[in-house]
Design a protein around this motif. Structure first.
Motif, PDB file in Angstrom:
ATOM      1  N   UNK A   1      46.667  32.042  51.245  1.00  7.62           N
ATOM      2  CA  UNK A   1      47.440  30.825  50.972  1.00  7.62           C
ATOM      3  C   UNK A   1      47.419  30.478  49.475  1.00  7.62           C
ATOM      4  N   UNK A   2      46.252  30.561  48.859  1.00  6.94           N
ATOM      5  CA  UNK A   2      46.141  30.290  47.421  1.00  6.94           C
ATOM      6  C   UNK A   2      46.954  31.287  46.607  1.00  6.94           C
ATOM      7  N   UNK A   3      46.910  32.546  47.005  1.00  3.58           N
ATOM      8  CA  UNK A   3      47.683  33.578  46.320  1.00  3.58           C
ATOM      9  C   UNK A   3      49.165  33.223  46.347  1.00  3.58           C
ATOM     10  N   UNK A   4      49.661  32.845  47.522  1.00  3.55           N
ATOM     11  CA  UNK A   4      51.075  32.467  47.647  1.00  3.55           C
ATOM     12  C   UNK A   4      51.386  31.246  46.791  1.00  3.55           C
ATOM     13  N   UNK A   5      50.499  30.269  46.819  1.00  5.29           N
ATOM     14  CA  UNK A   5      50.702  29.043  46.040  1.00  5.29           C
ATOM     15  C   UNK A   5      50.774  29.365  44.548  1.00  5.29           C
ATOM     16  N   UNK A   6      49.828  30.176  44.075  1.00  4.93           N
ATOM     17  CA  UNK A   6      49.795  30.512  42.655  1.00  4.93           C
ATOM     18  C   UNK A   6      51.000  31.343  42.240  1.00  4.93           C
ATOM     19  N   UNK A   7      51.373  32.325  43.049  1.00  6.20           N
ATOM     20  CA  UNK A   7      52.508  33.169  42.673  1.00  6.20           C
ATOM     21  C   UNK A   7      53.832  32.408  42.797  1.00  6.20           C
ATOM     22  N   UNK A   8      53.922  31.489  43.758  1.00  6.48           N
ATOM     23  CA  UNK A   8      55.141  30.676  43.896  1.00  6.48           C
ATOM     24  C   UNK A   8      55.363  29.756  42.705  1.00  6.48           C
ATOM     25  N   UNK A   9      54.274  29.412  42.004  1.00  6.13           N
ATOM     26  CA  UNK A   9      54.404  28.536  40.828  1.00  6.13           C
ATOM     27  C   UNK A   9      54.502  29.347  39.539  1.00  6.13           C
ATOM     28  N   UNK A  10      54.706  30.660  39.680  1.00 10.04           N
ATOM     29  CA  UNK A  10      54.944  31.498  38.508  1.00 10.04           C
ATOM     30  C   UNK A  10      53.700  32.057  37.850  1.00 10.04           C
ATOM     31  N   UNK A  11      52.541  31.852  38.438  1.00  9.11           N
ATOM     32  CA  UNK A  11      51.313  32.417  37.875  1.00  9.11           C
ATOM     33  C   UNK A  11      51.174  33.871  38.296  1.00  9.11           C
ATOM     34  N   UNK A  12      50.765  34.700  37.354  1.00 11.86           N
ATOM     35  CA  UNK A  12      50.469  36.077  37.719  1.00 11.86           C
ATOM     36  C   UNK A  12      49.068  36.118  38.302  1.00 11.86           C
ATOM     37  N   UNK A  13      48.936  36.709  39.466  1.00 14.07           N
ATOM     38  CA  UNK A  13      47.635  36.876  40.099  1.00 14.07           C
ATOM     39  C   UNK A  13      47.566  38.306  40.609  1.00 14.07           C
ATOM     40  N   UNK A  14      46.523  38.999  40.217  1.00 13.13           N
ATOM     41  CA  UNK A  14      46.303  40.354  40.705  1.00 13.13           C
ATOM     42  C   UNK A  14      46.148  40.300  42.225  1.00 13.13           C
ATOM     43  N   UNK A  15      46.734  41.247  42.919  1.00 13.27           N
ATOM     44  CA  UNK A  15      46.700  41.199  44.385  1.00 13.27           C
ATOM     45  C   UNK A  15      45.491  41.904  44.995  1.00 13.27           C
ATOM     46  N   UNK A  16      44.538  42.302  44.186  1.00 13.18           N
ATOM     47  CA  UNK A  16      43.359  43.017  44.675  1.00 13.18           C
ATOM     48  C   UNK A  16      42.605  42.217  45.738  1.00 13.18           C
ATOM     49  N   UNK A  17      42.284  40.959  45.433  1.00 17.20           N
ATOM     50  CA  UNK A  17      41.474  40.170  46.375  1.00 17.20           C
ATOM     51  C   UNK A  17      42.271  39.722  47.591  1.00 17.20           C
ATOM     52  N   UNK A  18      43.555  39.478  47.412  1.00 11.58           N
ATOM     53  CA  UNK A  18      44.364  39.102  48.579  1.00 11.58           C
ATOM     54  C   UNK A  18      44.506  40.302  49.521  1.00 11.58           C
ATOM     55  N   UNK A  19      44.628  41.502  48.965  1.00 11.45           N
ATOM     56  CA  UNK A  19      44.692  42.706  49.799  1.00 11.45           C
ATOM     57  C   UNK A  19      43.367  42.906  50.541  1.00 11.45           C
ATOM     58  N   UNK A  20      42.270  42.654  49.841  1.00  8.85           N
ATOM     59  CA  UNK A  20      40.966  42.764  50.493  1.00  8.85           C
ATOM     60  C   UNK A  20      40.786  41.697  51.562  1.00  8.85           C
ATOM     61  N   UNK A  21      41.318  40.509  51.324  1.00  4.78           N
ATOM     62  CA  UNK A  21      41.247  39.445  52.335  1.00  4.78           C
ATOM     63  C   UNK A  21      42.006  39.875  53.592  1.00  4.78           C
ATOM     64  N   UNK A  22      43.187  40.468  53.390  1.00  4.95           N
ATOM     65  CA  UNK A  22      43.958  40.976  54.534  1.00  4.95           C
ATOM     66  C   UNK A  22      43.154  42.032  55.292  1.00  4.95           C
ATOM     67  N   UNK A  23      42.539  42.933  54.565  1.00  2.94           N
ATOM     68  CA  UNK A  23      41.729  43.980  55.184  1.00  2.94           C
ATOM     69  C   UNK A  23      40.576  43.380  55.982  1.00  2.94           C
ATOM     70  N   UNK A  24      39.874  42.403  55.381  1.00  4.69           N
ATOM     71  CA  UNK A  24      38.729  41.785  56.061  1.00  4.69           C
ATOM     72  C   UNK A  24      39.178  41.041  57.325  1.00  4.69           C
ATOM     73  N   UNK A  25      40.356  40.435  57.279  1.00  2.00           N
ATOM     74  CA  UNK A  25      40.894  39.797  58.488  1.00  2.00           C
ATOM     75  C   UNK A  25      41.096  40.840  59.582  1.00  2.00           C
TER      76      UNK A  25
END
Length: 187
Positions: free
Chosen positions: A144-168
């Protein structure tokens, strides 16, 4: 000021000669005797780094926390809180690591990359403690934070969001394997 400088220089000499414990002790002594010194935050940060290098995780974490709490305007304050969490994680004190990762994420919301990382790490600590409901909620928050940050134009590396998906997926798989599947009833 002379005593402060002498302690600081003796720590440097101890460090150069390879006596890292004495170097850390000298730096901590400087802070203990002169907490208002202009060298205090830097000394404590160096001591923490030396303790970390010696894999004395709890003392390193304690020094990093003192930098963060006692010298909030220090250039090392923000980094120290995260470093303390990492030290606790390295020492396998998952509870303390989780608390500090959460504290970092809540007290430094403008540090987007670090917030995502610390939230993920918080979830990972819950996972390691086998608190899967909490881990799942935290990993979903990372996404959710990743989406929020990227929707507001912030660049965020997707490494941790991908790992979060994996852990889920790991959590869901673990839950799935606990199901006792039975063949359909013949009616």
């Amino acid at each position: 000021k002379v005593q402060e400088r002498a302690l600081y220089e003796s720590a440097s000499q101890y460090q150069k000669s390879g006596n890292l414990i004495r170097a850390a002790l000298a730096l901590e002594q400087l802070v203990k005797q002169h907490p208002q010194s202009e060298l205090a935050d830097e000394s404590l940060y160096r001591a923490a780094g030396l303790r970390e290098g010696l894999e004395n995780w709890s003392l390193a974490a304690a020094d990093y926390i003192r930098v963060s709490e006692n010298y909030p305007s220090s250039k090392h304050a923000v980094k120290s809180l995260k470093n303390a969490a990492i030290c606790y994680e390295n020492g396998e004190d998952w509870t303390s690591a989780k608390v500090l990762y959460e504290r970092f994420a809540s007290t430094h919301p403008s540090e987007t990359e670090d917030v995502i990382e610390c939230k993920f790490k918080s979830g990972e600590m819950s996972f390691k403690m086998k608190i899967f409901v909490e881990a799942k909620a935290t990993f979903l928050e990372v996404i959710s934070l990743y989406r929020k940050f990227t929707d507001t134009g912030n660049f965020v590396d997707n490494y941790y969001v991908a790992n979060a998906q994996f852990m889920l997926g790991e959590i869901e798989f673990d839950e799935y394997t606990k199901l006792e599947l039975k063949p359909p009833l013949n009616v």
